[in-house]
Design a protein around this motif. Structure first.
Motif, mmCIF file in Angstrom:
data_model
loop_
_atom_site.group_PDB
_atom_site.id
_atom_site.type_symbol
_atom_site.label_atom_id
_atom_site.label_comp_id
_atom_site.label_asym_id
_atom_site.label_seq_id
_atom_site.Cartn_x
_atom_site.Cartn_y
_atom_site.Cartn_z
ATOM 1 N N TYR A 7 0.813 -1.213 0.000
ATOM 2 C CA TYR A 7 0.000 0.000 0.000
ATOM 3 C C TYR A 7 0.850 1.268 0.000
ATOM 4 N N ARG A 8 2.128 1.133 0.385
ATOM 5 C CA ARG A 8 3.031 2.282 0.373
ATOM 6 C C ARG A 8 4.202 2.075 -0.577
ATOM 7 N N ARG A 13 2.821 2.489 -6.399
ATOM 8 C CA ARG A 13 2.344 3.865 -6.543
ATOM 9 C C ARG A 13 2.549 4.364 -7.974
ATOM 10 N N ASP A 47 -1.877 12.911 5.418
ATOM 11 C CA ASP A 47 -2.076 11.496 5.730
ATOM 12 C C ASP A 47 -1.741 11.250 7.209
ATOM 13 N N ARG A 74 -2.390 9.765 -3.714
ATOM 14 C CA ARG A 74 -1.369 8.826 -4.200
ATOM 15 C C ARG A 74 -1.311 7.535 -3.398
ATOM 16 N N GLN A 75 -1.653 7.581 -2.095
ATOM 17 C CA GLN A 75 -1.647 6.366 -1.281
ATOM 18 C C GLN A 75 -3.044 5.942 -0.867
ATOM 19 N N ASN A 100 -6.282 0.771 -5.352
ATOM 20 C CA ASN A 100 -5.478 0.434 -4.176
ATOM 21 C C ASN A 100 -6.367 -0.164 -3.080
ATOM 22 N N VAL A 129 -1.513 5.258 5.896
ATOM 23 C CA VAL A 129 -2.239 5.139 4.633
ATOM 24 C C VAL A 129 -3.661 5.673 4.807
#
Length: 273
Positions: A7-8, A13, A47, A74-75, A100, A129
């Motif tokens: 996820y990161r 990404r 975030d 983006r995340q 995502n 996230v």
């Protein structure tokens, strides 16, 4: 790479940037006329946070992801029904690329993965996230906003993160339930950002959830009135009238219908989309 690491991940990404910004957003923006309101309210948001919005169309997740500034999207991870989207690899891979996604339990569990899905949302927030969750749990068939389940508000409280309320205006008209594409003519839709919201000291999850829902309804109706689109009360009245008409109409099993199936209908499936 760990289950949560993707996820990161920078490589994930980068692939998601291509899928979302070069494929998904241009396609959706070409099919509907999108106006974004309230971006100035996002200046100090960082975030992690949880996006909460009304849910009435398959356009909802693409509209939110496309309207958010890139630094905030983006995340962004989107909740998806575990029992449907994670049952087959090609489904989880495709939704994972574009949205995502993370699996959300719906009470029936997921074969072989239930323990991994359970509690993942909280772990992702701990990892920094941000999440997109639709607290209604399913798409509205009528455009009227359903009741919000308090689990999302409880996450905000337990992880001490803000909720970003978003009202989606006109999406249910632009792409109604049962349609695979938006209606012709680039219908107008609006994405309305509210100020980030925090739970107040001592506020329960139910109370915070109700306050979030009320704010989204308010944001929706402010822009709907300015844009000459239906208010939430208009959708609710139309739904009541349609239900009354269905109850008085004679049954005709041979009559064709474009309704989606009620058993495991795709309005329940996600990516809560």
């Amino acid at each position: 790479m760990s289950e949560r690491g993707r996820y990161r991940s920078k490589s994930h990404r980068a692939a998601r940037f291509v899928a979302q910004q070069l494929l998904l957003k241009p396609t959706v923006w070409a099919l509907v006329d999108v106006t974004v309101h309230g971006k100035e309210r996002l200046r100090h948001l960082e975030d992690p946070y949880i996006v909460v919005a009304n849910h009435s169309s398959h356009l909802d997740s693409p509209l939110i992801i496309g309207a958010l500034p890139r630094r905030l999207s983006r995340q962004l991870a989107t909740g998806a029904a575990a029992d449907y989207w994670y049952g087959k690899f090609w489904k989880s891979a495709s939704t994972g690329l574009f949205f995502n996604t993370f699996p959300v339990e719906r009470g029936r569990g997921l074969r072989g993965r239930g323990s991994k899905a359970r509690g993942l949302a909280g772990h992702l927030l701990n990892d920094g996230v941000p999440l997109l969750i639709f607290p209604e749990g399913t798409r509205s068939r009528t455009g009227a906003m359903g009741s919000f389940k308090p689990g999302t508000a409880a996450l905000c409280i337990s992880r001490n993160v803000p909720c970003l309320p978003i009202a989606l205006v006109g999406a249910s008209l632009a792409m109604p339930t049962g349609k695979t594409l938006p209606v012709k003519g680039r219908p107008k839709v609006h994405v309305v950002f509210g100020e980030p919201m925090w739970a107040t000291p001592g506020e329960s999850a139910h109370e915070f959830s109700d306050r979030i829902a009320a704010r989204i309804r308010e944001l929706h109706d402010e822009v709907a009135a300015q844009s000459e689109l239906p208010l939430m009360s208009d959708y609710e009245q139309a739904a009541i009238a349609a239900k009354a008409a269905d109850q008085t109409a004679p049954a005709n099993p041979a009559e064709p219908t474009d309704d989606e199936p009620t058993q495991q209908s795709d309005e329940e499936k996600g990516p809560q989309q």
